[in-house]
Design a protein around this motif. Structure first.
Motif, PDB file in Angstrom:
ATOM      1  N   LEU A 802       0.719  -1.174   0.139  1.00  0.00           N
ATOM      2  CA  LEU A 802       0.000  -0.209  -0.079  1.00  0.00           C
ATOM      3  C   LEU A 802       0.845   1.119  -0.055  1.00  0.00           C
ATOM      4  O   LEU A 802       0.438   2.233  -0.490  1.00  0.00           O
ATOM      5  CB  LEU A 802      -0.884   0.144   1.247  1.00  0.00           C
ATOM      6  N   MET A 803       1.987   1.285   0.724  1.00  0.00           N
ATOM      7  CA  MET A 803       2.802   2.344   0.849  1.00  0.00           C
ATOM      8  C   MET A 803       3.616   2.652  -0.316  1.00  0.00           C
ATOM      9  O   MET A 803       4.551   3.636  -0.311  1.00  0.00           O
ATOM     10  CB  MET A 803       3.692   2.027   1.939  1.00  0.00           C
ATOM     11  N   GLU A 804       3.867   1.682  -1.287  1.00  0.00           N
ATOM     12  CA  GLU A 804       4.724   1.861  -2.427  1.00  0.00           C
ATOM     13  C   GLU A 804       4.642   3.202  -3.129  1.00  0.00           C
ATOM     14  O   GLU A 804       3.367   3.822  -3.503  1.00  0.00           O
ATOM     15  CB  GLU A 804       4.450   0.677  -3.468  1.00  0.00           C
ATOM     16  N   GLY A 805       5.759   3.906  -3.275  1.00  0.00           N
ATOM     17  CA  GLY A 805       5.682   5.048  -3.920  1.00  0.00           C
ATOM     18  C   GLY A 805       5.011   6.528  -3.203  1.00  0.00           C
ATOM     19  O   GLY A 805       4.562   7.304  -3.561  1.00  0.00           O
ATOM     20  N   GLN A 806       4.813   6.270  -1.803  1.00  0.00           N
ATOM     21  CA  GLN A 806       4.148   7.164  -1.061  1.00  0.00           C
ATOM     22  C   GLN A 806       5.263   7.573   0.189  1.00  0.00           C
ATOM     23  O   GLN A 806       5.934   6.619   0.414  1.00  0.00           O
ATOM     24  CB  GLN A 806       2.819   6.854  -0.479  1.00  0.00           C
ATOM     25  N   GLN A 807       4.847   8.834   0.678  1.00  0.00           N
ATOM     26  CA  GLN A 807       5.666   9.226   1.644  1.00  0.00           C
ATOM     27  C   GLN A 807       5.146   9.397   2.997  1.00  0.00           C
ATOM     28  O   GLN A 807       3.941  10.035   3.092  1.00  0.00           O
ATOM     29  CB  GLN A 807       6.475  10.596   1.338  1.00  0.00           C
ATOM     30  N   ILE A 808       5.410   8.725   3.828  1.00  0.00           N
ATOM     31  CA  ILE A 808       4.804   8.352   5.138  1.00  0.00           C
ATOM     32  C   ILE A 808       5.300   9.806   5.984  1.00  0.00           C
ATOM     33  O   ILE A 808       6.359  10.013   6.201  1.00  0.00           O
ATOM     34  CB  ILE A 808       5.213   7.229   6.110  1.00  0.00           C
ATOM     35  N   VAL A 809       4.010  10.376   6.245  1.00  0.00           N
ATOM     36  CA  VAL A 809       4.237  11.686   6.949  1.00  0.00           C
ATOM     37  C   VAL A 809       4.272  11.303   8.561  1.00  0.00           C
ATOM     38  O   VAL A 809       5.073  11.619   9.386  1.00  0.00           O
ATOM     39  CB  VAL A 809       3.191  12.790   6.906  1.00  0.00           C
ATOM     40  N   LYS A 810       3.215  10.535   9.161  1.00  0.00           N
ATOM     41  CA  LYS A 810       3.014  10.405  10.448  1.00  0.00           C
ATOM     42  C   LYS A 810       2.116   8.989  10.473  1.00  0.00           C
ATOM     43  O   LYS A 810       1.327   8.605   9.709  1.00  0.00           O
ATOM     44  CB  LYS A 810       1.981  11.261  11.009  1.00  0.00           C
ATOM     45  N   ILE A 821      -2.260   5.693   9.093  1.00  0.00           N
ATOM     46  CA  ILE A 821      -1.027   6.385   8.315  1.00  0.00           C
ATOM     47  C   ILE A 821      -1.232   7.209   7.505  1.00  0.00           C
ATOM     48  O   ILE A 821      -2.361   7.293   6.773  1.00  0.00           O
ATOM     49  CB  ILE A 821      -0.391   5.048   7.492  1.00  0.00           C
ATOM     50  N   VAL A 822      -0.593   8.462   7.774  1.00  0.00           N
ATOM     51  CA  VAL A 822      -0.861   9.599   6.961  1.00  0.00           C
ATOM     52  C   VAL A 822       0.172   9.852   6.220  1.00  0.00           C
ATOM     53  O   VAL A 822       1.276   9.682   6.374  1.00  0.00           O
ATOM     54  CB  VAL A 822      -0.835  10.840   7.918  1.00  0.00           C
ATOM     55  N   VAL A 823      -0.024   9.741   4.802  1.00  0.00           N
ATOM     56  CA  VAL A 823       0.745   9.986   3.658  1.00  0.00           C
ATOM     57  C   VAL A 823       0.562  11.148   2.820  1.00  0.00           C
ATOM     58  O   VAL A 823      -0.484  11.711   2.877  1.00  0.00           O
ATOM     59  CB  VAL A 823       0.695   8.679   2.700  1.00  0.00           C
ATOM     60  N   LYS A 824       1.523  11.524   1.935  1.00  0.00           N
ATOM     61  CA  LYS A 824       1.321  12.476   1.057  1.00  0.00           C
ATOM     62  C   LYS A 824       2.208  12.120  -0.471  1.00  0.00           C
ATOM     63  O   LYS A 824       2.920  10.844  -0.362  1.00  0.00           O
ATOM     64  CB  LYS A 824       1.651  13.901   1.327  1.00  0.00           C
TER      65      LYS A 824
END
Ligand code: ZN
Ligand code: ZN
Length: 824
Positions: A802-810, A821-824
């Motif tokens: 799910l997180m592939e290519g995303q930046q985890i913020v918090k 999981i907060v991503v941008k």
């Protein structure tokens, strides 16, 4: 095994097996085991069981079975309170001998009880109208007699013209016969009494020991004993040597006495008025009183009526002369039959004084009232400061009670006195169907006790029953005429029989050694089994039966025949069985027949419904839908266990433990704990049964949603279900237990113990959110901290994807609930 739950086949089968194998036979006095005596109030054999009985005995049966499974040595007996008027009335009405009527009723009711599957040891059955029982009732009477606790005296007694016999005060309710409703009248007769008043203080004090009794019952006993403290004060009648003694709980009001009232029937009244101008009016007044019942005379609704009788009495405290009256509200057998009138501080006296223009003098000043000259509009009955009271003025009235009593004692004007409402127990009945009073009357020797070796005095069987108003015994010459045990001369037997409450005052002791033919009870057995751990019965016995049983116990203890002084450690008073909001009764026509219910649905369903519908102390509303529901539930249990047994041979044994298996194990142990606590601590059978129902719901889900199940866990769950059901639905549980392949009765199985570790909910399901939207669910250990949780979630392959290519913020974890999981 049949697919269908066939109670009509199962129930009689197990009842017979249990009976034949002596399953409920009482064990020896096994000193290595803790004993438990579970007792339900024994029934009067009226002919048919009613729902109230079924409720009473179902409660007791759960307790007895539960305690047996917990490893206690249990005594759970049953018997018959078999003497009493209905049998005699039936004899007169239908021409059947009371013995025959009673025994055939017992047989019928015993059959009905057996059909309900209660766990009684019928071998120990006690029947109070059989000579092997009443012999010892007579013997016990003689123990009372020999120690001066049974005596005969002439007294104004309560006479029921309907039942043609005297009644104890306790059997008169609102002036009417408790049994037939006829108005009770007063008659002067020589009667037998037991001196329960000697035990009034102890019966009161020991209420404190009854920790396991309902408060309402204790309060009723306390009120019935009715202890009060006060003073006995002597008033001399002016110009005579006659002295009237008055008991008052309020000696602090003595200076406020402005009149004195006597019961019109007191012989003194006739003596004082004979030959005076008041004589005629007094006689008229007395005649008028004879047409009124005691209840009418003392009712607050009734107009107070009085009459001055031409005399004055002298207040011993201040020498004041006050008028002497007679009045309707003073009864001859209440206290001394004299009452002092204190209108300022007693509302009834106030009303009376106002009506007859008698003086009203305030002697206790209420707080906030300026002086004693205030005009009262009603009596002042509370505390205050003494006024108009000579040397006691200014004292607090509570303090003045003590000081005035002390003063009167010093001056010989009166004395401190403790009074009880309780009267001696009138035990003789002018009827046939009761235990004979073992006394003979000899012209030479007088009243003579029948010697022990001549007991029992048998009730003759050849008596005639005619509604003559005479005891049939008095007309039975072969019974009446006997020889004096002392001098051998001719003598006559006492023809009164004993109140049946005597028979029921000691039956619980007889149950400990029901076959002893050489004594009323075997001491070693009584020492082992008594006292009763749990007594169960209706609240209508809160006063008479329980008070009399306590009295008997104390007397036997004083005679060193037993070694306990309270018979019943815990008492449960079950609520009534209602239909359409009112108590089921034949006269209202709203009864439901236990027999028909059992025929239609089975005993287990009837019992389960009754136990489930309400907590035992509360009233229970009968509901056909509720019965239907209990029946459906047993069918549901049946089908569940059936499908489990059917599946046993088909499925492979699985040893892996899935989360659903774990939850099943947790619920198994949770259910054990819940039911054990509900029965043990509170007798909350209704909540125990609903825990079983919830457990069954889960087991269906578990079966339907998991094609692969852990064999050991599933087996434990099913065994537990059948075991915990056993006290409530004994037949179905026994059948299922055997179908599961076990031998030996389920009712002798140990009660399951729960594993506290299994109760811990060790895994929980959480949701995984991404930017607040639910993306996944997963099972994690329940004790994960916030940090553990966040780390665990991020390591899962699914989440990584799910997180592939995303930046985890918090990452925000909420323990046992979610990870966002907060991503941008
Ligand atoms: Zn009556
Ligand atoms: Zn004699």
């Amino acid at each position: 095994m049949k697919e269908r739950y066939d109670f009509a086949e199962i129930e009689p089968k197990w009842q017979k097996t249990w009976e034949d194998s002596g399953l409920y036979r009482v064990g020896d006095e096994d000193q290595t085991k803790e004993k438990y005596y579970c007792l339900e109030m024994f029934p009067y054999p009226s002919g048919d069981l009613h729902m109230g009985h079924v409720r009473n005995y179902s409660i007791g049966d759960v307790v007895a079975r539960f305690k047996t499974m917990q490893g206690y040595n249990v005594l759970h007996p049953m018997g018959w309170d078999a003497f009493g008027l209905p049998a005699e009335n039936a004899a007169i009405k239908h021409g059947i001998h009371p013995f025959k009527w009673t025994i055939s009723n017992i047989e019928n009711m015993k059959r009905q009880l057996s059909r309900l599957g209660f766990s009684y040891d019928w071998d120990g059955q006690v029947t109070t109208c059989q000579p092997d029982y009443y012999k010892w009732t007579e013997w016990l009477f003689l123990q009372f007699y020999k120690s001066g606790l049974a005596y005969k005296k002439k007294a104004a007694v309560n006479w029921c013209p309907g039942c043609v016999t005297v009644l104890a005060n306790e059997q008169v309710v609102n002036g009417a016969c408790e049994r037939c409703g006829n108005e009770v009248i007063k008659k002067d007769l020589a009667q037998w009494f037991l001196k329960i008043t000697d035990y009034a203080q102890r019966l009161l004090d020991d209420i404190d020991k009854l920790q396991g009794w309902p408060d309402k019952v204790k309060i009723m006993q306390e009120n019935w004993i009715g202890r009060s403290e006060g003073a006995e004060v002597k008033f001399r009648i002016d110009g005579t040597d006659e002295v009237i003694t008055v008991y008052t709980t309020r000696p602090d009001t003595i200076y406020g006495v402005t009149f004195m009232v006597l019961a019109p029937e007191l012989p003194l009244v006739e003596k004082l008025t004979k030959g005076t101008p008041y004589e005629g009016a007094v006689q008229d007044f007395i005649r008028k009183m004879q047409t009124m019942s005691d209840i009418d005379r003392t009712s607050t609704e009734t107009e107070k009526e009085g009459l001055f009788i031409g005399q004055q009495v002298i207040n011993p405290m201040n020498g004041e002369k006050i008028p002497l009256l007679i009045a309707n509200y003073v009864l001859i057998d209440y206290g001394t039959g004299c009452v002092m009138g204190v209108p300022a501080h007693d509302q009834r006296d106030f009303d009376f004084a106002t009506k007859y223009g008698l003086q009203i003098r305030l002697v206790i000043l209420p707080e906030g009232v300026p002086d004693q000259y205030v005009q009262l509009t009603q009596a002042y009955e509370a505390e205050g400061i003494m006024v108009n009271s000579g040397p006691f003025d200014g004292q607090d009235n509570e303090e003045a009670i003590k000081n005035i009593t002390k003063y009167m004692e010093e001056k010989g004007l009166g004395s401190f006195q403790v009074n009880f409402r309780l009267r001696d127990w009138l035990i003789s009945r002018q009827r046939y169907w009761g235990a004979p009073i073992p006394i003979v009357y000899c012209d030479k020797c007088g009243e003579v006790a029948v010697p022990d070796d001549e007991l029992p005095v048998y009730l003759p069987t050849d008596v005639e029953f005619k509604p003559t108003g005479q005891s049939p015994l008095a007309e039975c010459e072969s019974f009446v005429n006997t020889t004096c045990p002392k001098c051998g001369g001719p003598a006559k037997r006492e023809t009164d029989t004993m109140d049946t409450f005597i028979c029921s005052s000691w039956y619980y002791i007889r149950y400990c050694s029901p076959h002893d033919d050489s004594a009323a009870f075997t001491r070693s057995k009584v020492d082992y089994w008594m006292p009763v751990e749990q007594y169960i019965g209706g609240v209508e016995h809160a006063i008479l039966h329980l008070l009399y049983s306590r009295f008997f116990t104390k007397v036997l203890k004083d005679q060193e025949l037993i070694d306990f002084d309270e018979p019943f450690t815990n008492l449960l008073t079950q609520g009534m069985v209602l239909k359409d909001g009112t108590k089921m009764s034949k006269s209202k026509g709203n009864t439901v027949s236990p027999e028909e219910t059992v025929a239609q649905y089975g005993a287990d369903t009837a019992r389960l419904f009754i136990l489930f519908a309400a907590p035992p102390e509360r009233d229970l509303e009968w509901s056909d839908a509720g019965v239907e529901g209990a029946y459906r539930f047993l069918n549901r249990v049946w089908r569940l266990v059936y499908s489990y047994i059917e599946g046993l041979n088909e499925t492979a044994k699985v040893e892996e433990v899935s989360p659903a298996d774990k939850e099943t194990r947790r619920l198994t142990h949770y259910t054990i704990k819940k039911i054990t606590d509900d029965i043990n601590l509170r007798f909350n059978f209704n909540t125990a049964i609903s825990a079983i129902m919830e457990f069954v719901n889960w087991l269906y889900l578990y079966r339907d949603k998991n094609t692969v199940r852990n064999s050991a866990i599933e087996a434990e769950a099913v065994n537990t279900l059948v075991t915990v059901l056993a006290p409530f639905a004994p037949h179905a549980a026994e059948e299922l237990w055997h179908e599961l392949g076990y031998t030996g009765s389920i009712h002798k199985q140990p009660w399951p113990k729960y594993d506290p570790a299994a109760l811990v909910q060790d895994e929980v399901e959480i949701v995984v959110q991404v930017n607040g939207k639910v993306r996944d669910r997963m099972i994690i250990p329940a004790d994960f901290s916030k940090e553990d949780m966040e780390k665990f979630v991020l390591e899962q392959d699914g989440v990584k994807k799910l997180m592939e290519g995303q930046q985890i913020v918090k990452v925000v974890g909420v323990p046992k609930k979610l990870v966002n999981i907060v991503v941008k």
